[in-house]
Design an enzyme around this catalytic site. Structure first.
Site, PDB file in Angstrom:
ATOM      1  N   PRO A 115      57.334  43.269 -23.662  1.00 42.48           N
ATOM      2  CA  PRO A 115      56.234  42.401 -23.215  1.00 42.48           C
ATOM      3  C   PRO A 115      56.022  41.302 -24.264  1.00 42.48           C
ATOM      4  CG  PRO A 115      55.646  44.723 -23.004  1.00 42.48           C
ATOM      5  CD  PRO A 115      56.903  44.674 -23.814  1.00 42.48           C
ATOM      6  N   LEU A 116      56.357  40.095 -23.920  1.00 41.28           N
ATOM      7  CA  LEU A 116      56.468  39.034 -24.923  1.00 41.28           C
ATOM      8  C   LEU A 116      55.144  38.770 -25.631  1.00 41.28           C
ATOM      9  CD1 LEU A 116      58.829  36.598 -22.994  1.00 41.28           C
ATOM     10  CD2 LEU A 116      59.406  38.141 -24.879  1.00 41.28           C
ATOM     11  N   ASP A 155      60.514  31.337 -27.298  1.00 41.85           N
ATOM     12  CA  ASP A 155      59.593  30.458 -26.569  1.00 41.85           C
ATOM     13  C   ASP A 155      58.624  31.256 -25.715  1.00 41.85           C
ATOM     14  OD1 ASP A 155      60.623  28.021 -27.528  1.00 41.85           O
ATOM     15  OD2 ASP A 155      62.218  28.023 -26.036  1.00 41.85           O
ATOM     16  N   HIS A 261      70.871  33.760 -20.412  1.00 42.75           N
ATOM     17  CA  HIS A 261      69.625  34.417 -20.827  1.00 42.75           C
ATOM     18  C   HIS A 261      69.566  35.874 -20.402  1.00 42.75           C
ATOM     19  CE1 HIS A 261      65.314  34.878 -21.760  1.00 42.75           C
ATOM     20  NE2 HIS A 261      65.301  35.616 -20.665  1.00 42.75           N
ATOM     21  N   ARG A 358      26.834  54.950 -27.584  1.00 41.21           N
ATOM     22  CA  ARG A 358      27.386  53.986 -28.539  1.00 41.21           C
ATOM     23  C   ARG A 358      26.743  54.190 -29.904  1.00 41.21           C
ATOM     24  NH1 ARG A 358      24.519  48.089 -27.853  1.00 41.21           N
ATOM     25  NH2 ARG A 358      22.506  48.807 -27.068  1.00 41.21           N
ATOM     26  N   SER A 385      26.984  45.350 -30.812  1.00 37.96           N
ATOM     27  CA  SER A 385      26.849  46.010 -29.523  1.00 37.96           C
ATOM     28  C   SER A 385      27.703  47.271 -29.428  1.00 37.96           C
ATOM     29  CB  SER A 385      27.243  45.044 -28.398  1.00 37.96           C
ATOM     30  OG  SER A 385      26.352  43.957 -28.312  1.00 37.96           O
ATOM     31  N   GLU A 412      40.504  40.351 -27.493  1.00 37.49           N
ATOM     32  CA  GLU A 412      40.678  41.755 -27.113  1.00 37.49           C
ATOM     33  C   GLU A 412      42.147  42.181 -27.069  1.00 37.49           C
ATOM     34  OE1 GLU A 412      36.799  40.302 -25.344  1.00 37.49           O
ATOM     35  OE2 GLU A 412      38.876  39.566 -25.358  1.00 37.49           O
ATOM     36  N   PHE A 438      36.073  44.705 -20.573  1.00 40.92           N
ATOM     37  CA  PHE A 438      37.067  43.818 -21.169  1.00 40.92           C
ATOM     38  C   PHE A 438      38.316  44.563 -21.629  1.00 40.92           C
ATOM     39  CE2 PHE A 438      33.108  41.233 -22.285  1.00 40.92           C
ATOM     40  CZ  PHE A 438      33.170  40.537 -21.083  1.00 40.92           C
ATOM     41  N   HIS A 462      29.276  50.150 -23.185  1.00 42.00           N
ATOM     42  CA  HIS A 462      28.698  49.519 -21.994  1.00 42.00           C
ATOM     43  C   HIS A 462      29.535  49.919 -20.781  1.00 42.00           C
ATOM     44  CE1 HIS A 462      26.915  47.408 -25.325  1.00 42.00           C
ATOM     45  NE2 HIS A 462      26.095  46.730 -24.539  1.00 42.00           N
ATOM     46  N   ASP A 470      23.256  42.301 -17.092  1.00 42.88           N
ATOM     47  CA  ASP A 470      24.405  41.398 -17.183  1.00 42.88           C
ATOM     48  C   ASP A 470      25.188  41.321 -15.880  1.00 42.88           C
ATOM     49  OD1 ASP A 470      24.037  40.367 -19.687  1.00 42.88           O
ATOM     50  OD2 ASP A 470      25.330  41.807 -20.698  1.00 42.88           O
ATOM     51  N   HIS A 474      30.121  42.325 -15.873  1.00 39.92           N
ATOM     52  CA  HIS A 474      30.172  43.126 -17.090  1.00 39.92           C
ATOM     53  C   HIS A 474      30.041  44.622 -16.822  1.00 39.92           C
ATOM     54  CE1 HIS A 474      29.856  39.270 -18.972  1.00 39.92           C
ATOM     55  NE2 HIS A 474      29.692  39.764 -20.193  1.00 39.92           N
TER      56      HIS A 474
END
Length: 667
Positions: A115-116, A155, A261, A358, A385, A412, A438, A462, A470, A474
């Site tokens: 995975p580049l 690239d 390639h 948390r 948070s 992230e 996220f 969260h 939110d 979220h």
């Protein structure tokens, strides 16, 4: 003595022959970067083929992992345990030469790439680990940590957004022992990249704070040497060496085009390349003088022996530090860990308190952190948070020997892949944090941590509609279930402080792979437990509350819904219905327990079952059965206070009680 071109041509020949035999692969990049690899690996890279895990070796990462035959050729030629038969079996089942480099499958492969962009991210993590370890252990006259990280990238790596995230941070962190070679060949799968990639890449990296060496002829050993010498001389900044190469160099009719390639050259072009390069040897045959010139066995053994003499001298002067260094690089936990961690969990259970998990996570870090100098982590601009800063946290950029906290910024994906690299390097237990929703940004790096596997603790807070106002952008709904689908990833969703501490302990002890820890924003009730119940938390699921009287039904819950389940059981008990509550913070781990234990928690004879979780419901069908019910959320959330949302979506004791009655009626 063979000349440099002949030595580089050995890579080209092995690469095109292996791809041709497999009828699959990528010959172009290995043929194009062979000259760069020859100079780096023979003149600069410090490694020992007889001991691929020597702690102070240089790290080499092939971020453009599709060109894996470049790396396999180098490992074979320099003397690693990768015989020619493995190159003949390129891309075949059970070979040590898979299509893309895989950590743990091939001696000398430092990370899984393909995975580049993630390879360069791992390399940033490795370079950061070296820097922090050196700050911690090196003393005047005693440099036991002093190695470099080298990475090849193409690239595609440059186009992937993750390269922006991690290279920006690498510049800020001043990783002077990190050197990247950009294979600027102007070609990708679809053709000439000028149609879609016209960034001023050197200027971009200069803006990141890197030293940039422009316009290096990637087929001129003298220019390559000069560039590497310049990179090594720079100690305060990472270096990007921009090398212009010809993809498929040596294939006279296809070089410089996308035809080289991702497909075999074809028998005719392989023959033409042999003639063009002056390589007259049959496929997979390397002359003895080429092997002799490539071998790194003697030099590698001497380099490691010299380092071990340094370590012996260090041990004489700093015995305690030397023991700590060896313990950490060996991946062992402190001798006091088992006893103290159990005592801490018991103390947290006794202390109780209704807090968000948390916050419970931070309490675990405050308790476990002083025992674990190898713990290092950070957050994607959400430290306050995620509660990832504990009382012993020290910024790695503070110039302190105790640096253990990384301010990742809003990165992230990059954060997670860097953390993978730290784990791969050794000497640390890394963790990284963001909001659960996220985790989507980070997902491929999470998958890679499980695929390799590598120890990495993914902290996600969260965790549901309970975060409230939110709104649905979220509020995770499908995320916990999707993480549970990743093989080897241990996913914990604890319900209170004690379960959170057990989850952290399990993650810290999980040397065999990654862990995801899922925590709430909102406060949750503390649950009473016996010592036996507390022990069973570590089995992924256990009986939290026994039925009053005859057991007629089961409620299975995780995280914030455990309190709802307990309240529902209380209501049903008042109606004369005996309900057992099972807390299941890690369903995957529970299902790995022996059948006798599983049946003791979920008796097969009790078929009235309800599972409750603030997320998608389908993953619970196997545990509740045909007569069971699932109280979950199979749609997106809404913007409102968390308490109102739980009521709106039916995550209430009343609705769970109703589901139990329905399940009983279905028997």
């Amino acid at each position: 003595m063979p000349n440099r071109t002949e030595l580089a041509n050995a890579i080209r020949a092995l690469s095109m022959d292996a791809v041709q035999q497999a009828n699959s692969g990528h010959p172009g990049m290995p043929m194009g970067m062979a000259d760069i690899a020859e100079v780096l690996w023979r003149d600069y890279l410090r490694h020992n083929p007889a001991n691929p895990h020597w702690p102070d070796r240089d790290r080499f990462v092939l971020s453009n992992g599709h060109g894996s035959m470049l790396l396999y050729s180098l490992l074979h030629l320099t003397g690693y345990d990768l015989p020619i038969g493995e190159l003949r079996n390129f891309r075949q089942l059970h070979s040590k030469t898979p299509g893309h480099p895989e950590y743990g499958e091939t001696p000398g492969v430092e990370t899984t790439t393909g995975p580049l962009g993630q390879g360069v991210a791992n390399a940033v993590g490795m370079a950061l680990a070296e820097k922090v370890l050196a700050d911690r252990f090196n003393r005047d006259g005693h440099e036991i940590v002093n190695h470099r990280t080298w990475v090849f990238m193409g690239d595609g790596c440059m186009m992937e957004g993750i390269s922006h995230e991690v290279c920006s941070l690498a510049g800020r962190l001043g990783l002077g022992k990190l050197t990247a070679f950009w294979d600027d060949n102007g070609i990708s799968i679809d053709g000439e990249v000028i149609g879609w990639f016209t960034d001023d890449t050197p200027a971009r990296f200069e803006a990141y704070g890197w030293q940039v060496i422009r316009g290096v002829d990637g087929h001129d050993p003298v220019e390559i040497q000069r560039a590497i010498d310049t990179a090594v001389a720079e100690t305060a900044r990472p270096t990007l060496i921009c090398t212009r190469t010809v993809i498929g160099f040596g294939a006279p009719n296809k070089q410089g085009t996308e035809a080289t390639h991702g497909a075999p050259l074809g028998a005719d072009e392989v023959a033409a390349a042999r003639a063009h390069l002056g390589w007259s040897h049959p496929p997979f045959e390397i002359p003895d003088e080429i092997y002799a010139a490539w071998s790194a066995k003697a030099a590698g053994a001497a380099a490691e022996a010299q380092w071990r003499k340094k370590l012996d001298a260090y041990r004489r002067d700093f015995g305690g530090l030397a023991g700590e260094f060896e313990r950490r690089m060996g991946g062992e936990l402190p001798d006091i860990w088992a006893e103290r961690s159990r005592a801490i969990i018991a103390e947290l259970q006794q202390k109780g308190g209704d807090v968000a998990t948390r916050k419970s996570s931070q309490m675990a870090l405050d308790s476990f952190g002083p025992l674990l100098p190898e713990l290092i982590g950070g957050s994607a601009d959400l430290a306050g948070s995620n509660n990832t800063i504990w009382k012993g946290s020290v910024d790695v950029n503070a110039g302190s020997a105790d640096g253990n906290y990384i301010y990742y910024g809003v990165r992230e994906f990059g954060m997670t892949a860097i953390s993978n690299g730290i784990g791969l390097h050794g000497g640390f237990i890394p963790y990284c944090a963001t909001f659960l929703v996220f985790s989507d940004y980070a997902r491929n790096a999470v998958r890679m941590s499980a695929l390799m596997p590598v120890r990495n603790i993914h902290v996600y807070t969260h965790d549901s509609i309970g975060l409230g106002e939110d709104g649905p952008t979220h509020q995770p709904v499908e995320h916990v279930a999707s993480l549970r689908l990743i093989p080897r990833l241990q996913v914990w969703r604890p319900c209170d402080t004690a379960e959170s501490a057990v989850a952290w302990k399990a993650a810290i002890e999980n040397r065999g792979g990654p862990t995801a820890l899922i925590f709430t924003r909102q406060n949750l009730p503390h649950q009473p437990r016996s010592a036996a119940q507390l022990e069973n938390v570590a089995r992924g699921g256990y009986v939290l509350k026994e039925a009053d009287g005859e057991m007629q039904a089961l409620i299975i819950a995780t995280g914030s819904e455990v309190g709802v389940a307990v309240a529902a059981a209380g209501k049903l008990s008042a109606e004369g219905v005996g309900v057992r509550v099972v807390s299941m913070p890690n369903p995957g781990l529970f299902l790995q327990q022996d059948r006798a234990y599983r049946d003791s928690v979920l008796p097969p004879a009790v078929t009235a079952r309800v599972a409750v979780e603030a997320g998608v419901s389908h993953c619970w069908a196997g545990l509740v059965g045909d007569r069971g019910r699932v109280v979950g959320i199979d749609r997106f959330g809404a913007s409102a206070p968390g308490k109102s949302l739980f009521e709106h979506y039916g995550l209430t004791p009343e609705n769970v009680s109703r589901a139990v009655r329905e399940s009983l009626a279905a028997i």
